[in-house]
Design a protein around this motif. Structure first.
Motif, PDB file in Angstrom:
ATOM      1  N   ALA A  92       0.839  -1.202   0.000  1.00  0.00           N
ATOM      2  CA  ALA A  92       0.000   0.000   0.000  1.00  0.00           C
ATOM      3  C   ALA A  92       0.874   1.252   0.000  1.00  0.00           C
ATOM      4  O   ALA A  92       0.575   2.242  -0.691  1.00  0.00           O
ATOM      5  N   ALA A  93       1.971   1.240   0.772  1.00  0.00           N
ATOM      6  CA  ALA A  93       2.885   2.382   0.811  1.00  0.00           C
ATOM      7  C   ALA A  93       3.542   2.601  -0.552  1.00  0.00           C
ATOM      8  O   ALA A  93       3.685   3.743  -1.014  1.00  0.00           O
ATOM      9  N   TYR A  94       3.907   1.507  -1.211  1.00  0.00           N
ATOM     10  CA  TYR A  94       4.534   1.605  -2.535  1.00  0.00           C
ATOM     11  C   TYR A  94       3.556   2.172  -3.558  1.00  0.00           C
ATOM     12  O   TYR A  94       3.903   3.086  -4.329  1.00  0.00           O
ATOM     13  N   LEU A  95       2.330   1.652  -3.564  1.00  0.00           N
ATOM     14  CA  LEU A  95       1.327   2.166  -4.496  1.00  0.00           C
ATOM     15  C   LEU A  95       1.010   3.634  -4.202  1.00  0.00           C
ATOM     16  O   LEU A  95       0.795   4.431  -5.125  1.00  0.00           O
ATOM     17  N   GLY A  96       0.984   3.984  -2.906  1.00  0.00           N
ATOM     18  CA  GLY A  96       0.726   5.375  -2.539  1.00  0.00           C
ATOM     19  C   GLY A  96       1.766   6.313  -3.117  1.00  0.00           C
ATOM     20  O   GLY A  96       1.442   7.394  -3.638  1.00  0.00           O
ATOM     21  N   TRP A  97       3.037   5.888  -3.057  1.00  0.00           N
ATOM     22  CA  TRP A  97       4.097   6.719  -3.628  1.00  0.00           C
ATOM     23  C   TRP A  97       3.947   6.838  -5.140  1.00  0.00           C
ATOM     24  O   TRP A  97       4.114   7.929  -5.700  1.00  0.00           O
ATOM     25  N   LEU A  98       3.629   5.747  -5.828  1.00  0.00           N
ATOM     26  CA  LEU A  98       3.468   5.795  -7.280  1.00  0.00           C
ATOM     27  C   LEU A  98       2.369   6.767  -7.678  1.00  0.00           C
ATOM     28  O   LEU A  98       2.514   7.537  -8.638  1.00  0.00           O
ATOM     29  N   VAL A  99       1.247   6.734  -6.947  1.00  0.00           N
ATOM     30  CA  VAL A  99       0.133   7.631  -7.252  1.00  0.00           C
ATOM     31  C   VAL A  99       0.525   9.081  -7.015  1.00  0.00           C
ATOM     32  O   VAL A  99       0.263   9.966  -7.861  1.00  0.00           O
ATOM     33  N   LEU A 100       1.156   9.367  -5.876  1.00  0.00           N
ATOM     34  CA  LEU A 100       1.550  10.744  -5.562  1.00  0.00           C
ATOM     35  C   LEU A 100       2.590  11.263  -6.545  1.00  0.00           C
ATOM     36  O   LEU A 100       2.544  12.418  -6.984  1.00  0.00           O
ATOM     37  N   ASP A 101       3.543  10.402  -6.909  1.00  0.00           N
ATOM     38  CA  ASP A 101       4.589  10.818  -7.836  1.00  0.00           C
ATOM     39  C   ASP A 101       4.031  11.058  -9.229  1.00  0.00           C
ATOM     40  O   ASP A 101       4.418  12.011  -9.909  1.00  0.00           O
ATOM     41  N   ALA A 102       3.099  10.176  -9.663  1.00  0.00           N
ATOM     42  CA  ALA A 102       2.518  10.327 -10.995  1.00  0.00           C
ATOM     43  C   ALA A 102       1.680  11.597 -11.101  1.00  0.00           C
ATOM     44  O   ALA A 102       1.657  12.258 -12.141  1.00  0.00           O
ATOM     45  N   SER A 103       0.991  11.939 -10.013  1.00  0.00           N
ATOM     46  CA  SER A 103       0.145  13.136 -10.021  1.00  0.00           C
ATOM     47  C   SER A 103       0.901  14.387  -9.598  1.00  0.00           C
ATOM     48  O   SER A 103       0.329  15.484  -9.597  1.00  0.00           O
TER      49      SER A 103
END
Length: 369
Positions: free
Chosen positions: A318-329
């Motif tokens: 969940a932490a990894y996916l959270g970073w991907l979403v924040l970085d992409a946006s």
């Protein structure tokens, strides 16, 4: 992004899951008819079958010039197989049994191969000869595994694989089906894999363009989770049935095949070298390596992955996916998020893993039935 994008996505995921299952069942029965032992079938046909969606998607993406998607699919699937698949399986099944062979042999090989991907991809490309190297390693690994398993633990391994695939490999089932029907299952599986991969690549590309994010991010998230659905279904079902050792073997074996077969074959037959994005080298491949390394102390914990450890895997994912979403946006809080994860979550996790490693020398634990 039109309604057809959603349709393509659903059709692609569905076709990949059904196609992989049909291919595994049909090929396993055909192999059993030739007199091959269940352990050989499990280490070859079944392992390849669960990685078939990743292979189909990566090949399709590469031939369509979407190398980012091809690499992201493999790296993202390997991360998901450990953190998501094993995490859910351990949490739902009350823990997972880990065979000593996996801790001593297969996980170290997975770590070494993950590092090799980083080293070979450091020049931002995987060439045809590097793909040939992966394929050669795949052949050597399968041959060595089959020979060593037959010599050391053939009886136990055959029982385990036969238990998982008893419906497909039992004599009664073989008599009830025909060779022609089994060939039909294989053909249907291959067709569905091709159709599913094309539909999923098309949908993923449209989603990436609509959300203004890279194909790499889509491959690491949406496509990776989608192509990992066969592993999710197989491992969770095995854990619920009490076949907890098979759940771990399925996930680790799939990771090995993803690197050696999917990346290897894709780089070998791709019209151009497979491009490895800087983003994958700076974050995602190192995460894949770290996840592989984390398996060693976790699995050595009494040769079991306990329920709370599986939950920890899910928190990591969940932490990894959270970073991907924040970085992409390019969200404003992504820097604070990174500080919180790197400054608190990771150090706490490292301490936890060290404690687990120190205590991991105890006798194998007993999991509840």
């Amino acid at each position: 992004m039109s309604i057809w994008t959603a349709v393509y996505f659903v059709v692609g995921i569905t076709a990949l899951v059904i196609g992989a299952e049909a291919l595994v069942r049909g090929a396993a029965r055909l192999a059993a008819r030739t007199g091959l032992s269940p352990v050989v079938i499990g280490l070859t046909v079944v392992a390849f079958g669960t990685s078939a969606p990743e292979l189909a998607v990566s090949l399709g993406a590469s031939w369509q010039g979407e190398s980012d998607l091809a690499v992201g699919n493999v790296v993202g699937s390997n991360i998901a197989n450990v953190l998501l698949v094993l995490g859910v399986s351990a949490a739902v099944g009350g823990g997972l049994v880990v065979a000593q062979r996996i801790v001593r042999i297969d996980v170290p090989i997975m770590v070494g191969l993950s590092i090799l991907v980083f080293v070979l991809g450091f020049d931002n490309r995987l060439s045809r000869w590097e793909g040939a190297l992966f394929v050669a390693l795949l052949i050597g690994y399968v041959a060595w595994t089959v020979i060593s398993t037959r010599r050391a633990t053939a009886a136990a391994s055959e029982t385990a694989v036969e238990t998982e695939y008893d419906e497909a490999l039992s004599s009664e089932r073989l008599r009830e089906s025909s060779t022609l029907a089994d060939i039909g299952f294989v053909a249907l599986g291959l067709v569905l894999l091709v159709v599913g991969s094309q539909a999923l690549v098309e949908a993923a590309t449209d989603i990436a363009r609509a959300l203004d994010v890279s194909e790499l991010v889509i491959g690491l998230t949406v496509v990776a989770i989608g192509t990992s659905l066969p592993e999710v279904a197989t491992s969770v079902l095995a854990a619920i049935r009490g076949q907890r050792d098979l759940a771990v073997g399925n996930a680790i074996g799939s990771n090995l095949f993803n690197i050696l077969c999917v990346l290897g074959v894709t780089a070998l037959v791709s019209p151009n070298a497979v491009e490895v994005p800087d983003g994958a080298l700076s974050l995602d491949i190192p995460v894949m390596i770290a996840v592989a390394i984390a398996c060693l102390p976790m699995f050595a914990n009494g040769y079991a992955l306990l329920r709370w450890e599986g939950t920890l895997f899910l928190v990591f994912y969940a932490a990894y996916l959270g970073w991907l979403v924040l970085d992409a946006s390019d969200h404003g809080i992504k820097n604070e998020y990174a500080i919180a994860v790197v400054g608190f979550v990771l150090p706490l996790s490292v301490i936890t893993l060290v404690v687990i490693a120190v205590r991991g020398r105890r006798e194998p634990v007993s999991l509840p039935n």
